[in-house]
Scaffold this motif. Structure first.
Motif, PDB file in Angstrom:
ATOM      1  N   GLU A  48      -1.280  12.680   0.889  1.00  0.00           N
ATOM      2  CA  GLU A  48      -0.694  11.341   0.932  1.00  0.00           C
ATOM      3  C   GLU A  48       0.363  11.268  -0.163  1.00  0.00           C
ATOM      4  O   GLU A  48       0.078  11.569  -1.325  1.00  0.00           O
ATOM      5  CB  GLU A  48      -1.774  10.284   0.691  1.00  0.00           C
ATOM      6  N   CYS A  49       1.592  10.904   0.223  1.00  0.00           N
ATOM      7  CA  CYS A  49       2.706  10.869  -0.718  1.00  0.00           C
ATOM      8  C   CYS A  49       3.328   9.489  -0.739  1.00  0.00           C
ATOM      9  O   CYS A  49       3.403   8.823   0.293  1.00  0.00           O
ATOM     10  CB  CYS A  49       3.805  11.839  -0.296  1.00  0.00           C
ATOM     11  N   GLY A  50       3.840   9.121  -1.882  1.00  0.00           N
ATOM     12  CA  GLY A  50       4.664   7.930  -1.969  1.00  0.00           C
ATOM     13  C   GLY A  50       6.080   8.301  -1.556  1.00  0.00           C
ATOM     14  O   GLY A  50       6.430   9.476  -1.454  1.00  0.00           O
ATOM     15  N   LEU A  51       6.907   7.296  -1.311  1.00  0.00           N
ATOM     16  CA  LEU A  51       8.290   7.514  -0.908  1.00  0.00           C
ATOM     17  C   LEU A  51       9.224   6.740  -1.822  1.00  0.00           C
ATOM     18  O   LEU A  51       8.914   5.612  -2.209  1.00  0.00           O
ATOM     19  CB  LEU A  51       8.521   6.986   0.510  1.00  0.00           C
ATOM     20  N   VAL A  52      10.354   7.326  -2.158  1.00  0.00           N
ATOM     21  CA  VAL A  52      11.392   6.609  -2.894  1.00  0.00           C
ATOM     22  C   VAL A  52      12.326   6.012  -1.853  1.00  0.00           C
ATOM     23  O   VAL A  52      13.019   6.745  -1.152  1.00  0.00           O
ATOM     24  CB  VAL A  52      12.152   7.553  -3.849  1.00  0.00           C
ATOM     25  N   LEU A  53      12.314   4.679  -1.725  1.00  0.00           N
ATOM     26  CA  LEU A  53      13.096   3.991  -0.699  1.00  0.00           C
ATOM     27  C   LEU A  53      14.011   2.949  -1.326  1.00  0.00           C
ATOM     28  O   LEU A  53      13.761   2.468  -2.426  1.00  0.00           O
ATOM     29  CB  LEU A  53      12.156   3.288   0.293  1.00  0.00           C
ATOM     30  N   TYR A 103       3.058   4.725   6.750  1.00  0.00           N
ATOM     31  CA  TYR A 103       2.287   3.481   6.724  1.00  0.00           C
ATOM     32  C   TYR A 103       2.429   2.774   5.386  1.00  0.00           C
ATOM     33  O   TYR A 103       2.934   3.350   4.414  1.00  0.00           O
ATOM     34  CB  TYR A 103       0.807   3.774   7.016  1.00  0.00           C
ATOM     35  N   PHE A 104       2.001   1.518   5.365  1.00  0.00           N
ATOM     36  CA  PHE A 104       1.906   0.762   4.127  1.00  0.00           C
ATOM     37  C   PHE A 104       0.459   0.773   3.678  1.00  0.00           C
ATOM     38  O   PHE A 104      -0.450   0.498   4.455  1.00  0.00           O
ATOM     39  CB  PHE A 104       2.355  -0.696   4.322  1.00  0.00           C
ATOM     40  N   LYS A 105       0.225   1.103   2.422  1.00  0.00           N
ATOM     41  CA  LYS A 105      -1.120   1.075   1.852  1.00  0.00           C
ATOM     42  C   LYS A 105      -1.056   0.173   0.625  1.00  0.00           C
ATOM     43  O   LYS A 105      -0.343   0.479  -0.337  1.00  0.00           O
ATOM     44  CB  LYS A 105      -1.564   2.481   1.464  1.00  0.00           C
ATOM     45  N   ASP A 106      -1.757  -0.930   0.697  1.00  0.00           N
ATOM     46  CA  ASP A 106      -1.740  -1.936  -0.375  1.00  0.00           C
ATOM     47  C   ASP A 106      -0.311  -2.350  -0.734  1.00  0.00           C
ATOM     48  O   ASP A 106       0.043  -2.504  -1.897  1.00  0.00           O
ATOM     49  CB  ASP A 106      -2.483  -1.432  -1.619  1.00  0.00           C
ATOM     50  N   GLY A 107       0.537  -2.490   0.298  1.00  0.00           N
ATOM     51  CA  GLY A 107       1.899  -2.976   0.092  1.00  0.00           C
ATOM     52  C   GLY A 107       2.908  -1.907  -0.287  1.00  0.00           C
ATOM     53  O   GLY A 107       4.079  -2.199  -0.464  1.00  0.00           O
ATOM     54  N   ARG A 108       2.467  -0.663  -0.438  1.00  0.00           N
ATOM     55  CA  ARG A 108       3.395   0.415  -0.809  1.00  0.00           C
ATOM     56  C   ARG A 108       3.562   1.386   0.359  1.00  0.00           C
ATOM     57  O   ARG A 108       2.598   1.735   1.012  1.00  0.00           O
ATOM     58  CB  ARG A 108       2.872   1.178  -2.024  1.00  0.00           C
ATOM     59  N   ALA A 109       4.801   1.832   0.573  1.00  0.00           N
ATOM     60  CA  ALA A 109       5.083   2.755   1.681  1.00  0.00           C
ATOM     61  C   ALA A 109       4.561   4.138   1.329  1.00  0.00           C
ATOM     62  O   ALA A 109       4.840   4.666   0.246  1.00  0.00           O
ATOM     63  CB  ALA A 109       6.570   2.809   1.957  1.00  0.00           C
ATOM     64  N   LYS A 110       3.801   4.718   2.231  1.00  0.00           N
ATOM     65  CA  LYS A 110       3.237   6.055   2.042  1.00  0.00           C
ATOM     66  C   LYS A 110       3.520   6.889   3.278  1.00  0.00           C
ATOM     67  O   LYS A 110       3.666   6.364   4.382  1.00  0.00           O
ATOM     68  CB  LYS A 110       1.708   5.994   1.860  1.00  0.00           C
ATOM     69  N   VAL A 111       3.567   8.195   3.096  1.00  0.00           N
ATOM     70  CA  VAL A 111       3.690   9.110   4.223  1.00  0.00           C
ATOM     71  C   VAL A 111       2.605  10.173   4.066  1.00  0.00           C
ATOM     72  O   VAL A 111       2.322  10.621   2.959  1.00  0.00           O
ATOM     73  CB  VAL A 111       5.111   9.733   4.310  1.00  0.00           C
ATOM     74  N   GLU A 112       1.964  10.495   5.184  1.00  0.00           N
ATOM     75  CA  GLU A 112       0.956  11.547   5.182  1.00  0.00           C
ATOM     76  C   GLU A 112       1.629  12.812   5.696  1.00  0.00           C
ATOM     77  O   GLU A 112       2.087  12.852   6.832  1.00  0.00           O
ATOM     78  CB  GLU A 112      -0.219  11.160   6.089  1.00  0.00           C
TER      79      GLU A 112
END
Length: 159
Positions: free
Chosen positions: A27-32, A112-121
């Motif tokens: 599971e990674c965060g994204l810089v958007l 997807y959004f997880k707790d309001g933060r964009a994540k990518v699996e």
């Protein structure tokens, strides 16, 4: 205003599970940018041609299509730009070693959004051969047929 919790799926790549053997997932965060987040909140994205790449000790997501925000102005983003993935250093080092093996690649499975933060699996995956794909489809079809036969037998037994 209450903070949103849980996981809200935006897009998933169903074809990836068909085309690749999934070895491991991360599971990674994204810089958007702001317009990208607003476009994602409208539920618009496509992972179809996407892939991740490790470059200079950093992870990057390529070819993921996040369409331009409809109310965006000159500050709008380009739809297929490369986006930085946020991973721990240990995870990146582990992935660098694994992706150097032949046939291994990084593919996005879900956005997807997880707790309001964009994540990518993303998944560490190895490409399937054509006969592997056919065998997987055949196994799934056989499993369905056996489940149907068992449920029909149970219905006859009850009656």
């Amino acid at each position: 205003m209450a903070k949103e919790t849980g996981r809200k799926l935006i897009a998933q790549n169903k074809k990836a599970r068909h085309d690749y053997h999934i070895m491991d997932t991360y599971e990674c965060g994204l810089v958007l940018t702001g317009t990208e987040v607003k476009s994602l909140r409208q539920g618009r994205a496509s992972l179809v041609d996407g892939f991740a790449q490790l470059d200079g000790g950093e992870a990057w997501l390529h070819n993921v299509h996040i369409p331009e925000y409809s109310q965006g102005t000159w500050t709008n983003h380009s739809a297929r730009r490369r986006r930085k993935l946020l991973l721990h250093r240990a995870e990146i080092d582990k992935l660098i070693g694994k992706t150097q093996e032949t046939g291994h690649t990084l593919v996005p499975l879900a956005l997807y959004f997880k707790d309001g933060r964009a994540k990518v699996e993303i998944a560490l995956a190895k490409g399937k051969k054509e006969y592997d794909k056919r065998q997987t489809l055949r196994e799934r079809q056989d499993r369905r047929e056996s489940e149907r036969a068992m449920s029909a037998a149970r219905r006859r037994q009850r009656a």
